[in-house]
Design a protein around this motif. Structure first.
Motif, PDB file in Angstrom:
ATOM      1  N   VAL A 192       0.865  -1.186   0.000  1.00 13.05           N
ATOM      2  CA  VAL A 192       0.000   0.000   0.000  1.00 13.05           C
ATOM      3  C   VAL A 192       0.897   1.230   0.000  1.00 13.05           C
ATOM      4  O   VAL A 192       1.836   1.318   0.813  1.00 13.05           O
ATOM      5  CB  VAL A 192      -0.940   0.019   1.216  1.00 13.05           C
ATOM      6  CG1 VAL A 192      -1.812   1.271   1.190  1.00 13.05           C
ATOM      7  CG2 VAL A 192      -1.816  -1.231   1.251  1.00 13.05           C
ATOM      8  N   THR A 193       0.641   2.161  -0.907  1.00 13.02           N
ATOM      9  CA  THR A 193       1.455   3.367  -1.014  1.00 13.02           C
ATOM     10  C   THR A 193       0.580   4.607  -1.043  1.00 13.02           C
ATOM     11  O   THR A 193      -0.579   4.562  -1.476  1.00 13.02           O
ATOM     12  CB  THR A 193       2.321   3.347  -2.287  1.00 13.02           C
ATOM     13  OG1 THR A 193       1.468   3.297  -3.435  1.00 13.02           O
ATOM     14  CG2 THR A 193       3.255   2.154  -2.295  1.00 13.02           C
ATOM     15  N   ASN A 194       1.137   5.702  -0.576  1.00  9.58           N
ATOM     16  CA  ASN A 194       0.471   7.000  -0.669  1.00  9.58           C
ATOM     17  C   ASN A 194       1.527   8.050  -0.936  1.00  9.58           C
ATOM     18  O   ASN A 194       2.568   8.079  -0.268  1.00  9.58           O
ATOM     19  CB  ASN A 194      -0.293   7.337   0.605  1.00  9.58           C
ATOM     20  CG  ASN A 194      -0.989   8.689   0.511  1.00  9.58           C
ATOM     21  OD1 ASN A 194      -0.475   9.689   1.004  1.00  9.58           O
ATOM     22  ND2 ASN A 194      -2.150   8.730  -0.120  1.00  9.58           N
ATOM     23  N   GLU A 195       1.276   8.890  -1.924  1.00  9.10           N
ATOM     24  CA  GLU A 195       2.233   9.935  -2.272  1.00  9.10           C
ATOM     25  C   GLU A 195       1.528  11.276  -2.358  1.00  9.10           C
ATOM     26  O   GLU A 195       0.453  11.398  -2.957  1.00  9.10           O
ATOM     27  CB  GLU A 195       2.920   9.613  -3.597  1.00  9.10           C
ATOM     28  CG  GLU A 195       3.968  10.643  -3.997  1.00  9.10           C
ATOM     29  CD  GLU A 195       4.757  10.228  -5.223  1.00  9.10           C
ATOM     30  OE1 GLU A 195       5.466   9.209  -5.146  1.00  9.10           O
ATOM     31  OE2 GLU A 195       4.642  10.912  -6.254  1.00  9.10           O
ATOM     32  N   LYS A 196       2.141  12.286  -1.766  1.00  7.15           N
ATOM     33  CA  LYS A 196       1.612  13.648  -1.760  1.00  7.15           C
ATOM     34  C   LYS A 196       2.645  14.576  -2.387  1.00  7.15           C
ATOM     35  O   LYS A 196       3.819  14.554  -1.998  1.00  7.15           O
ATOM     36  CB  LYS A 196       1.320  14.088  -0.322  1.00  7.15           C
ATOM     37  CG  LYS A 196       0.860  15.520  -0.168  1.00  7.15           C
ATOM     38  CD  LYS A 196      -0.577  15.686  -0.598  1.00  7.15           C
ATOM     39  CE  LYS A 196      -1.123  17.075  -0.281  1.00  7.15           C
ATOM     40  NZ  LYS A 196      -2.512  17.251  -0.726  1.00  7.15           N
ATOM     41  N   TYR A 221      -1.164  17.184  -5.447  1.00  9.94           N
ATOM     42  CA  TYR A 221      -1.626  15.871  -5.899  1.00  9.94           C
ATOM     43  C   TYR A 221      -1.634  14.879  -4.746  1.00  9.94           C
ATOM     44  O   TYR A 221      -0.790  14.936  -3.848  1.00  9.94           O
ATOM     45  CB  TYR A 221      -0.711  15.274  -6.976  1.00  9.94           C
ATOM     46  CG  TYR A 221      -0.348  16.162  -8.137  1.00  9.94           C
ATOM     47  CD1 TYR A 221      -1.193  17.170  -8.591  1.00  9.94           C
ATOM     48  CD2 TYR A 221       0.860  15.970  -8.812  1.00  9.94           C
ATOM     49  CE1 TYR A 221      -0.839  17.958  -9.663  1.00  9.94           C
ATOM     50  CE2 TYR A 221       1.213  16.758  -9.893  1.00  9.94           C
ATOM     51  CZ  TYR A 221       0.372  17.758 -10.315  1.00  9.94           C
ATOM     52  OH  TYR A 221       0.723  18.531 -11.377  1.00  9.94           O
ATOM     53  N   ASP A 222      -2.542  13.916  -4.826  1.00 10.86           N
ATOM     54  CA  ASP A 222      -2.547  12.748  -3.939  1.00 10.86           C
ATOM     55  C   ASP A 222      -2.681  11.496  -4.806  1.00 10.86           C
ATOM     56  O   ASP A 222      -3.614  11.400  -5.612  1.00 10.86           O
ATOM     57  CB  ASP A 222      -3.716  12.797  -2.944  1.00 10.86           C
ATOM     58  CG  ASP A 222      -3.538  13.891  -1.908  1.00 10.86           C
ATOM     59  OD1 ASP A 222      -2.595  13.792  -1.116  1.00 10.86           O
ATOM     60  OD2 ASP A 222      -4.337  14.845  -1.902  1.00 10.86           O
ATOM     61  N   THR A 248      -5.272   5.398  -7.615  1.00  9.27           N
ATOM     62  CA  THR A 248      -6.171   6.544  -7.744  1.00  9.27           C
ATOM     63  C   THR A 248      -5.358   7.826  -7.650  1.00  9.27           C
ATOM     64  O   THR A 248      -4.467   7.942  -6.806  1.00  9.27           O
ATOM     65  CB  THR A 248      -7.264   6.548  -6.662  1.00  9.27           C
ATOM     66  OG1 THR A 248      -6.644   6.637  -5.365  1.00  9.27           O
ATOM     67  CG2 THR A 248      -8.105   5.292  -6.733  1.00  9.27           C
ATOM     68  N   PHE A 249      -5.659   8.760  -8.542  1.00  2.80           N
ATOM     69  CA  PHE A 249      -4.972  10.049  -8.575  1.00  2.80           C
ATOM     70  C   PHE A 249      -5.987  11.150  -8.315  1.00  2.80           C
ATOM     71  O   PHE A 249      -7.025  11.221  -8.980  1.00  2.80           O
ATOM     72  CB  PHE A 249      -4.299  10.262  -9.932  1.00  2.80           C
ATOM     73  CG  PHE A 249      -3.703  11.632 -10.109  1.00  2.80           C
ATOM     74  CD1 PHE A 249      -2.469  11.940  -9.578  1.00  2.80           C
ATOM     75  CD2 PHE A 249      -4.385  12.616 -10.815  1.00  2.80           C
ATOM     76  CE1 PHE A 249      -1.917  13.203  -9.751  1.00  2.80           C
ATOM     77  CE2 PHE A 249      -3.854  13.875 -10.990  1.00  2.80           C
ATOM     78  CZ  PHE A 249      -2.611  14.167 -10.449  1.00  2.80           C
ATOM     79  N   PRO A 290      -6.416  15.692 -14.638  1.00  2.00           N
ATOM     80  CA  PRO A 290      -7.709  15.246 -14.099  1.00  2.00           C
ATOM     81  C   PRO A 290      -7.559  14.130 -13.067  1.00  2.00           C
ATOM     82  O   PRO A 290      -6.612  13.335 -13.106  1.00  2.00           O
ATOM     83  CB  PRO A 290      -8.436  14.729 -15.343  1.00  2.00           C
ATOM     84  CG  PRO A 290      -7.332  14.214 -16.221  1.00  2.00           C
ATOM     85  CD  PRO A 290      -6.172  15.156 -15.993  1.00  2.00           C
ATOM     86  N   ASP A 291      -8.523  14.051 -12.150  1.00  2.16           N
ATOM     87  CA  ASP A 291      -8.626  12.891 -11.265  1.00  2.16           C
ATOM     88  C   ASP A 291      -8.837  11.646 -12.123  1.00  2.16           C
ATOM     89  O   ASP A 291      -9.546  11.687 -13.131  1.00  2.16           O
ATOM     90  CB  ASP A 291      -9.808  13.039 -10.304  1.00  2.16           C
ATOM     91  CG  ASP A 291      -9.670  14.248  -9.394  1.00  2.16           C
ATOM     92  OD1 ASP A 291      -8.584  14.856  -9.387  1.00  2.16           O
ATOM     93  OD2 ASP A 291     -10.652  14.580  -8.707  1.00  2.16           O
ATOM     94  N   ASN A 292      -8.218  10.543 -11.731  1.00  2.00           N
ATOM     95  CA  ASN A 292      -8.400   9.314 -12.504  1.00  2.00           C
ATOM     96  C   ASN A 292      -8.134   8.112 -11.614  1.00  2.00           C
ATOM     97  O   ASN A 292      -7.552   8.240 -10.530  1.00  2.00           O
ATOM     98  CB  ASN A 292      -7.481   9.291 -13.735  1.00  2.00           C
ATOM     99  CG  ASN A 292      -6.011   9.358 -13.372  1.00  2.00           C
ATOM    100  OD1 ASN A 292      -5.400   8.353 -13.019  1.00  2.00           O
ATOM    101  ND2 ASN A 292      -5.435  10.562 -13.446  1.00  2.00           N
ATOM    102  N   ARG A 293      -8.527   6.957 -12.098  1.00  2.02           N
ATOM    103  CA  ARG A 293      -8.271   5.720 -11.364  1.00  2.02           C
ATOM    104  C   ARG A 293      -7.927   4.607 -12.352  1.00  2.02           C
ATOM    105  O   ARG A 293      -8.309   4.649 -13.523  1.00  2.02           O
ATOM    106  CB  ARG A 293      -9.467   5.329 -10.501  1.00  2.02           C
ATOM    107  CG  ARG A 293     -10.742   5.001 -11.227  1.00  2.02           C
ATOM    108  CD  ARG A 293     -11.823   4.581 -10.227  1.00  2.02           C
ATOM    109  NE  ARG A 293     -13.067   4.193 -10.872  1.00  2.02           N
ATOM    110  CZ  ARG A 293     -14.082   4.989 -11.089  1.00  2.02           C
ATOM    111  NH1 ARG A 293     -13.998   6.257 -10.688  1.00  2.02           N
ATOM    112  NH2 ARG A 293     -15.179   4.558 -11.686  1.00  2.02           N
ATOM    113  N   TYR A 294      -7.194   3.626 -11.834  1.00  2.00           N
ATOM    114  CA  TYR A 294      -6.695   2.535 -12.669  1.00  2.00           C
ATOM    115  C   TYR A 294      -6.766   1.235 -11.887  1.00  2.00           C
ATOM    116  O   TYR A 294      -6.428   1.189 -10.691  1.00  2.00           O
ATOM    117  CB  TYR A 294      -5.249   2.822 -13.090  1.00  2.00           C
ATOM    118  CG  TYR A 294      -4.563   1.664 -13.771  1.00  2.00           C
ATOM    119  CD1 TYR A 294      -4.901   1.298 -15.072  1.00  2.00           C
ATOM    120  CD2 TYR A 294      -3.567   0.945 -13.116  1.00  2.00           C
ATOM    121  CE1 TYR A 294      -4.270   0.236 -15.705  1.00  2.00           C
ATOM    122  CE2 TYR A 294      -2.930  -0.121 -13.748  1.00  2.00           C
ATOM    123  CZ  TYR A 294      -3.282  -0.472 -15.037  1.00  2.00           C
ATOM    124  OH  TYR A 294      -2.664  -1.525 -15.649  1.00  2.00           O
TER     125      TYR A 294
END
Length: 378
Positions: A192-196, A221-222, A248-249, A290-294
Motif C-alpha cells: 500500500v502506497t500513498n504519495e503527496k 496531488y494525492d 487513484t490520482f 484530471p482525477d483518474n483511477r486505474y
C-alpha cells in the motif's frame, strides 16, 4: 551564477558514537546488535545564488543525524534506518521479520525539488488555482496598448516592484509492505502506497497565439496505490502468479485561472486570437491534470521440465482506466458572445462561447481498457 562561489564542506565529528557487535554461537539465543549513530557537521555559504546547488535537498547548517539499528535473534530480526533526520530530504525505513513466517516493512521519504530562488512575479495567490494582479496595473497597461509601450512599461515600471517567491515542490511518500511466506508453497504479498506532492513549478500560459507568459503552476496531488500478489509453486516445475493493482490520482486543484496583466476587461476582434495586447480576454484558464483511477488484473503461469525438454508459459492481463473530469468552456472571454464579430467574414458568433452550458457534454467520461494474452511454447 558562478559555481566557484559555492562551497560546502562536511566534517565527520563522530563517525560512530555508538557501535557494538556481538558474535553469537549458532546454538545461542542472544541477539546480534549492530547499531550506528552518525553526527555530521555541515556549513554552507552562497547557497541561495543557485537553486541548482540544492535542487533535490537543502544542505543544512548544524548537526544532521543518520541512524541505523539492526537487531536479530533466532526468531526475529529488526532493522531501522533513518537518513536526513529533521532535513527537508528525509528517509526512514523499518523492517520487522519473523523468520519463516512474515516480513513487515514501513518506509517513508521526502524529496524536495527546488526550481528557483527569489523568482520575480506580479501574481498573488501563488499555490492556488487563482492568480491575480492588481486591477490598477491592468487598467494602466491596457491604456498603454494603443501607444505600443505596454510591454516596456511592464518591465520598467512594475517589474522593480514585483515580489520574490521561491518556486519549489515537495514529494512525500509512505509505503507499507507485508510479505507472508509461512503458507508455503503459497506466498502472499501486499503493498500500500500513498504519495503527496505540494508546491509550485514553472509553467506557461497564453491569452492567444501571440501573448504568452510564464506562470507558477500549483501542485497539489494525492496518489494512492495498492498491489496484491500471490505466488504458488507446489513443485519445481509448476509456477503460478496472480496480481491485482489499483491506483487513484486526486488533483486537489482542478483548474488554473490567471489574470491578463495587459487587459482589465474582455474584448474581441476578428484577429483577437493572434493579437498581442490590443484585444483579448482579461483572464486565462488552464485545465490541470484530471482525477483518474486505474485497476488491473494479471495471471502468469508456467510448466517446465516437460517431455523433450519443453516448456509452456502464459501471461494474461486486463486493465481499466477511467476519468470523468468536468470540461472547461471554449473560452474565458465574455466578449465572445451571441452576435459578436467572428474570425469568418460575414459571420457572427452563434452562442456564448464562455458558457459551459453550450458544450456538447459537461464531462469527459473517458475510459480505456487494455487486454494482453501471451502464450509461449519452447
Amino acid at each position: 551564477m558562478n559555481h566557484k562561489n559555492l562551497f560546502a564542506f562536511s566534517l565527520l565529528a563522530a563517525s560512530i558514537l555508538f557501535s557494538r557487535t556481538f558474535a553469537i554461537a549458532e546454538e545461542g539465543d542472544n541477539p546480534v546488535l549492530r547499531d550506528k549513530i552518525s553526527l555530521i557537521v555541515r556549513s554552507v555559504d552562497f547557497e541561495r545564488q543557485s537553486a541548482k546547488f540544492e535542487e533535490y535537498g537543502k544542505i543544512p547548517y548544524g548537526f544532521p543525524a543518520e541512524i541505523t539499528l539492526n537487531r536479530s535473534n533466532k526468531s526475529y530480526s529488526l532493522y531501522f534506518n533513518a537518513e536526513g533526520v529533521a532535513e527537508n530530504n528525509q528517509y526512514y525505513d523499518l523492517k520487522l521479520t519473523k523468520h519463516g513466517s512474515y516480513k513487515i516493512e514501513l518506509a517513508s521519504n521526502q524529496i524536495p525539488h527546488q526550481f528557483v530562488y527569489d523568482g520575480k512575479t506580479f501574481y498573488s495567490g501563488i499555490g492556488t488555482g487563482n492568480l491575480t494582479v492588481p486591477p490598477a496595473m491592468q487598467k494602466d497597461l491596457q491604456g498603454s496598448t494603443s501607444s505600443g509601450n505596454a510591454a516596456s512599461k511592464l518591465i520598467n515600471t512594475y517589474l522593480p516592484g514585483a515580489y520574490s517567491k521561491d518556486i519549489s515542490l515537495t514529494r512525500k511518500r509512505a509505503e507499507v509492505n507485508l510479505d507472508v511466506f509461512s503458507m508455503e508453497p503459497l506466498d502472499l504479498k501486499v503493498q500500500v502506497t500513498n504519495e503527496k506532492r505540494e508546491g509550485t513549478r514553472p509553467w506557461s500560459g497564453s491569452f492567444g497565439f501571440g501573448n504568452a507568459i510564464e506562470l507558477p503552476e500549483p501542485v497539489d496531488y494525492d496518489t494512492t496505490g495498492m498491489k496484491l500478489s500471490a505466488e504458488y509453486a507446489p513443485r519445481k516445475n509448476i509456477y503460478v502468479n496472480a496480481n491485482y493493482s489499483m491506483s487513484t490520482f486526486k488533483n486537489n486543484i482542478d483548474t488554473l485561472t490567471f489574470d491578463n496583466p495587459f487587459r482589465s476587461a474582455d474584448s474581441t476582434a476578428a484577429t483577437a486570437y493572434a493579437a498581442n495586447y490590443a484585444a483579448g480576454p482579461s483572464k486565462g484558464l488552464i485545465d490541470l491534470y484530471p482525477d483518474n483511477r486505474y485497476n488491473s488484473l494479471s495471471l502468469n503461469w508456467a510448466f517446465t521440465d516437460l517431455p523433450m525438454g519443453s516448456r509452456i508459459s502464459a501471461t494474461t492481463s486486463k486493465g481499466w482506466m477511467y476519468q470523468n473530469d468536468a470540461l472547461v468552456p471554449y473560452t474565458t472571454n465574455t466578449a465572445i458572445k451571441t452576435g459578436a464579430v467572428s474570425g469568418v467574414a460575414g459571420k457572427t458568433v452563434p452562442f456564448n462561447a464562455y458558457d459551459p452550458a453550450n458544450l456538447p457534454q459537461t464531462n469527459v467520461d473517458a475510459k480505456v481498457e487494455t487486454q494482453l494474452i501471451n502464450l509461449a511454447f519452447v
